[in-house]
Design a protein around this motif. Structure first.
Motif, PDB file in Angstrom:
ATOM      1  N   SER A 209       0.850  -1.213  -0.004  1.00 42.51           N
ATOM      2  CA  SER A 209      -0.020  -0.065   0.059  1.00 42.51           C
ATOM      3  C   SER A 209       0.774   1.348   0.075  1.00 42.51           C
ATOM      4  CB  SER A 209      -1.041   0.054   1.277  1.00 42.51           C
ATOM      5  OG  SER A 209      -0.267   0.001   2.255  1.00 42.51           O
ATOM      6  N   ASP A 210       1.806   1.164   0.782  1.00 39.25           N
ATOM      7  CA  ASP A 210       2.976   2.434   0.825  1.00 39.25           C
ATOM      8  C   ASP A 210       3.603   2.657  -0.277  1.00 39.25           C
ATOM      9  OD1 ASP A 210       2.127   3.714   3.474  1.00 39.25           O
ATOM     10  OD2 ASP A 210       2.991   2.011   4.286  1.00 39.25           O
ATOM     11  N   GLY A 211       3.842   1.281  -0.779  1.00 38.85           N
ATOM     12  CA  GLY A 211       4.783   1.265  -2.150  1.00 38.85           C
ATOM     13  C   GLY A 211       3.908   1.891  -3.442  1.00 38.85           C
ATOM     14  N   LEU A 212       2.617   1.601  -3.313  1.00 36.75           N
ATOM     15  CA  LEU A 212       1.740   2.179  -4.382  1.00 36.75           C
ATOM     16  C   LEU A 212       1.425   3.849  -4.155  1.00 36.75           C
ATOM     17  CD1 LEU A 212      -0.977  -0.339  -4.737  1.00 36.75           C
ATOM     18  CD2 LEU A 212       0.572   0.291  -6.586  1.00 36.75           C
ATOM     19  N   LYS A 213       1.474   4.244  -2.842  1.00 34.11           N
ATOM     20  CA  LYS A 213       1.444   5.496  -2.834  1.00 34.11           C
ATOM     21  C   LYS A 213       2.641   6.410  -3.099  1.00 34.11           C
ATOM     22  CE  LYS A 213      -1.498   5.292   1.543  1.00 34.11           C
ATOM     23  NZ  LYS A 213      -1.424   5.472   2.979  1.00 34.11           N
ATOM     24  N   VAL A 214       3.867   5.715  -3.058  1.00 36.95           N
ATOM     25  CA  VAL A 214       5.002   6.453  -3.338  1.00 36.95           C
ATOM     26  C   VAL A 214       5.119   6.274  -4.926  1.00 36.95           C
ATOM     27  CG1 VAL A 214       7.532   6.245  -3.567  1.00 36.95           C
ATOM     28  CG2 VAL A 214       6.365   5.592  -1.405  1.00 36.95           C
ATOM     29  N   LEU A 215       4.665   5.360  -5.628  1.00 34.81           N
ATOM     30  CA  LEU A 215       4.931   5.426  -7.022  1.00 34.81           C
ATOM     31  C   LEU A 215       3.796   6.358  -7.567  1.00 34.81           C
ATOM     32  CD1 LEU A 215       5.021   1.478  -7.898  1.00 34.81           C
ATOM     33  CD2 LEU A 215       6.584   3.352  -8.160  1.00 34.81           C
ATOM     34  N   SER A 216       2.580   6.541  -7.029  1.00 31.06           N
ATOM     35  CA  SER A 216       1.400   7.486  -7.548  1.00 31.06           C
ATOM     36  C   SER A 216       1.793   8.836  -7.113  1.00 31.06           C
ATOM     37  CB  SER A 216       0.221   7.536  -6.538  1.00 31.06           C
ATOM     38  OG  SER A 216      -0.756   8.413  -6.726  1.00 31.06           O
ATOM     39  N   ARG A 217       2.936   9.168  -5.885  1.00 36.92           N
ATOM     40  CA  ARG A 217       3.233  10.435  -5.659  1.00 36.92           C
ATOM     41  C   ARG A 217       4.400  10.716  -6.779  1.00 36.92           C
ATOM     42  NH1 ARG A 217       1.729  14.570  -4.560  1.00 36.92           N
ATOM     43  NH2 ARG A 217       3.004  16.134  -3.220  1.00 36.92           N
ATOM     44  N   ILE A 218       5.432   9.948  -7.388  1.00 41.38           N
ATOM     45  CA  ILE A 218       6.225  10.116  -8.266  1.00 41.38           C
ATOM     46  C   ILE A 218       5.672  10.573  -9.444  1.00 41.38           C
ATOM     47  CG2 ILE A 218       7.957   8.932  -9.843  1.00 41.38           C
ATOM     48  CD1 ILE A 218       8.776   7.160  -7.476  1.00 41.38           C
ATOM     49  N   LEU A 219       4.701   9.972  -9.810  1.00 45.02           N
ATOM     50  CA  LEU A 219       3.730  10.239 -10.966  1.00 45.02           C
ATOM     51  C   LEU A 219       3.333  11.570 -10.986  1.00 45.02           C
ATOM     52  CD1 LEU A 219       2.868   9.128 -13.964  1.00 45.02           C
ATOM     53  CD2 LEU A 219       0.772   8.372 -12.911  1.00 45.02           C
ATOM     54  N   SER A 220       2.566  12.180  -9.768  1.00 45.19           N
ATOM     55  CA  SER A 220       2.113  13.261  -9.590  1.00 45.19           C
ATOM     56  C   SER A 220       3.106  14.430  -9.762  1.00 45.19           C
ATOM     57  CB  SER A 220       1.304  13.153  -8.158  1.00 45.19           C
ATOM     58  OG  SER A 220       0.886  14.497  -8.077  1.00 45.19           O
ATOM     59  N   LEU A 221       4.415  14.264  -9.071  1.00 48.35           N
ATOM     60  CA  LEU A 221       5.323  15.216  -9.065  1.00 48.35           C
ATOM     61  C   LEU A 221       6.023  15.283 -10.555  1.00 48.35           C
ATOM     62  CD1 LEU A 221       6.793  14.134  -5.558  1.00 48.35           C
ATOM     63  CD2 LEU A 221       5.618  16.400  -6.020  1.00 48.35           C
ATOM     64  N   TYR A 222       6.134  14.240 -10.994  1.00 52.62           N
ATOM     65  CA  TYR A 222       6.705  14.135 -12.512  1.00 52.62           C
ATOM     66  C   TYR A 222       5.800  15.182 -13.351  1.00 52.62           C
ATOM     67  CZ  TYR A 222       8.530  12.829 -17.092  1.00 52.62           C
ATOM     68  OH  TYR A 222       9.109  12.853 -18.351  1.00 52.62           O
ATOM     69  N   LYS A 223       4.362  15.127 -13.137  1.00 58.06           N
ATOM     70  CA  LYS A 223       3.285  15.757 -13.813  1.00 58.06           C
ATOM     71  C   LYS A 223       3.401  17.282 -13.487  1.00 58.06           C
ATOM     72  CE  LYS A 223      -0.786  15.825 -12.427  1.00 58.06           C
ATOM     73  NZ  LYS A 223      -0.963  17.136 -11.778  1.00 58.06           N
ATOM     74  N   ASN A 224       3.639  17.474 -12.371  1.00 58.33           N
ATOM     75  CA  ASN A 224       3.753  18.773 -11.635  1.00 58.33           C
ATOM     76  C   ASN A 224       4.874  19.463 -12.208  1.00 58.33           C
ATOM     77  OD1 ASN A 224       1.413  18.599 -10.430  1.00 58.33           O
ATOM     78  ND2 ASN A 224       2.102  18.036  -8.597  1.00 58.33           N
ATOM     79  N   TYR A 225       6.143  18.917 -11.803  1.00 65.90           N
ATOM     80  CA  TYR A 225       7.610  19.447 -12.251  1.00 65.90           C
ATOM     81  C   TYR A 225       8.105  19.331 -13.679  1.00 65.90           C
ATOM     82  CZ  TYR A 225       8.318  19.586  -7.128  1.00 65.90           C
ATOM     83  OH  TYR A 225       8.283  19.757  -5.714  1.00 65.90           O
ATOM     84  N   LYS A 226       7.573  18.426 -14.282  1.00 64.26           N
ATOM     85  CA  LYS A 226       7.661  17.989 -15.892  1.00 64.26           C
ATOM     86  C   LYS A 226       6.594  18.120 -16.614  1.00 64.26           C
ATOM     87  CE  LYS A 226      12.322  17.179 -14.988  1.00 64.26           C
ATOM     88  NZ  LYS A 226      13.539  18.119 -15.190  1.00 64.26           N
ATOM     89  N   PRO A 227       5.814  19.141 -16.681  1.00 67.30           N
ATOM     90  CA  PRO A 227       4.456  19.065 -17.310  1.00 67.30           C
ATOM     91  C   PRO A 227       4.577  18.941 -18.914  1.00 67.30           C
ATOM     92  CG  PRO A 227       4.844  21.428 -16.589  1.00 67.30           C
ATOM     93  CD  PRO A 227       5.799  20.547 -15.917  1.00 67.30           C
ATOM     94  N   LEU A 228       5.637  19.625 -19.475  1.00 67.66           N
ATOM     95  CA  LEU A 228       5.801  19.479 -20.931  1.00 67.66           C
ATOM     96  C   LEU A 228       5.934  17.896 -21.270  1.00 67.66           C
ATOM     97  CD1 LEU A 228       5.765  20.672 -23.538  1.00 67.66           C
ATOM     98  CD2 LEU A 228       8.063  21.390 -23.430  1.00 67.66           C
ATOM     99  N   ALA A 229       6.853  17.448 -20.407  1.00 70.79           N
ATOM    100  CA  ALA A 229       7.145  16.194 -20.883  1.00 70.79           C
ATOM    101  C   ALA A 229       6.254  14.981 -20.440  1.00 70.79           C
ATOM    102  CB  ALA A 229       8.614  15.633 -20.098  1.00 70.79           C
ATOM    103  N   PHE A 230       5.368  15.424 -19.706  1.00 65.04           N
ATOM    104  CA  PHE A 230       4.356  14.570 -19.147  1.00 65.04           C
ATOM    105  C   PHE A 230       3.216  14.523 -20.340  1.00 65.04           C
ATOM    106  CE2 PHE A 230       0.322  13.783 -17.082  1.00 65.04           C
ATOM    107  CZ  PHE A 230       0.259  12.573 -16.570  1.00 65.04           C
ATOM    108  N   PHE A 231       2.815  15.648 -20.409  1.00 68.41           N
ATOM    109  CA  PHE A 231       1.734  15.949 -21.199  1.00 68.41           C
ATOM    110  C   PHE A 231       2.066  15.681 -22.845  1.00 68.41           C
ATOM    111  CE2 PHE A 231      -0.027  18.209 -17.671  1.00 68.41           C
ATOM    112  CZ  PHE A 231      -1.302  17.802 -17.508  1.00 68.41           C
TER     113      PHE A 231
END
Length: 320
Positions: A209-231
């Motif tokens: 469960s905490d591992g999934l939270k970490v992976l979800s957080r990585i994806l969310s932060l990647y979207k926030n910090y690297k929006p052009l690459a993500f989108f």
């Protein structure tokens, strides 16, 4: 302002907290050890107080909430963050402090993965998870942090006072690493000897469960910090899907002059529009992220000025 503040977030660590406090008071005699109790029910707070720590409480459950409270309340020249489970050696703390003070590091990582972690840690999925998260973040954010999820770190005043704590739980270490990488802060490493929890001490981290939270957080932060690459990636996927289904329709139209699958054609058109919208959203958000980075540099300057002002006031009071 403290010269060195040792921050120990704790939840039911009665088996180890006293030893952790005593070890760090011995390794860093000039430091103040703060234990923030997070609704423990086993007497952790009383044992920490008995060992000589300054004990405070955070009633919102979760390690991220505790770190947020610590960073808000404590003023220090150098901060050491360590778990209360006695898995990290206090002997490494002076070298971590030295890197912050003398080498101007913003964050110093206590690197377990380069020493004994894989042999001492008895939970194989934790070993895999640490390596996987490290490789993902280093690739996504073009950095080379050797241990992303370690709970043993040292920070400068500027890092602590400009780091926006958003995570509520164990994702906090991942968030710290990504923040430092994205903002081009100086990250150094000290290789430490990791030891597994002593018998009777139970980990609060749930592998899955905490591992999934970490992976979800990585994806969310990647979207926030690297929006052009993500989108752009999202736009590419949508465009590829649309083209795959559109090609047979176009081929049939060129051969027969007929379009028998109008619903598919309409859906492909909308998916292509969504791909374009995603690309333009990435461009707009990338411009906003660039502005955020500029604002962050100004906050760093303000934090530095605040630090110097506090030190000057303390010197003045000492002289008087």
């Amino acid at each position: 302002m403290d010269k060195i503040a040792v921050l120990v977030p704790c939840y039911n660590e009665s088996k180890t907290v006293k030893k952790v406090v005593e070890d760090f008071r011995r390794a860093l005699p000039e430091a103040v050890v703060y234990v923030y109790d997070n609704n423990s029910t086993d007497g952790t707070a009383a044992l920490a107080l008995e060992a000589g720590a300054v004990v405070r409480h955070e009633y919102q459950q979760g390690k991220g909430n505790v770190i947020r409270r610590m960073f808000r309340e404590i003023e220090a020249e150098v901060y050491i963050m360590v778990d209360g489970d006695d898995t990290y050696p206090a002997e490494a703390a002076p070298e971590m402090v030295r890197k912050v003070v003398e080498e101007q590091a913003d964050m110093v990582v206590g690197d377990r993965l380069s020493s004994t972690y894989y042999t001492e840690n008895k939970r194989p999925f934790h070993n895999f998870g640490n390596s996987f998260v490290k490789n993902c973040i280093n690739r996504f954010f073009d950095t080379n942090i050797q241990d992303i999820m370690t709970g043993y770190r040292a920070f400068s005043y500027q890092f602590v006072k400009t780091f926006p704590v958003l995570s509520r739980g164990f994702e906090i270490e991942t968030e710290m690493s990504i923040h430092a990488a994205d903002k081009h802060m100086q990250v150094d490493h000290v290789v430490i000897e990791y030891r597994d929890r002593p018998e009777g001490s139970v980990s609060k981290l749930n592998t899955f469960s905490d591992g999934l939270k970490v992976l979800s957080r990585i994806l969310s932060l990647y979207k926030n910090y690297k929006p052009l690459a993500f989108f752009s990636l999202l736009s590419g996927i949508l465009a590829a899907l649309s083209v795959v289904f559109l090609i047979p329709i176009l081929v049939e139209y060129w051969q027969t002059g007929l379009v028998p699958r109008f619903p598919t054609l309409i859906v492909c058109g909308f998916v292509l529009i969504a791909a374009l919208q995603s690309l333009f959203a990435g461009l707009v958000l990338q411009s906003m992220e660039q502005k955020n980075k500029q604002d962050f540099e100004m906050r760093l300057i303000q934090a530095k000025e605040s630090f110097e002002r506090i030190r000057a006031e303390e010197k003045k009071e000492t002289i008087e």
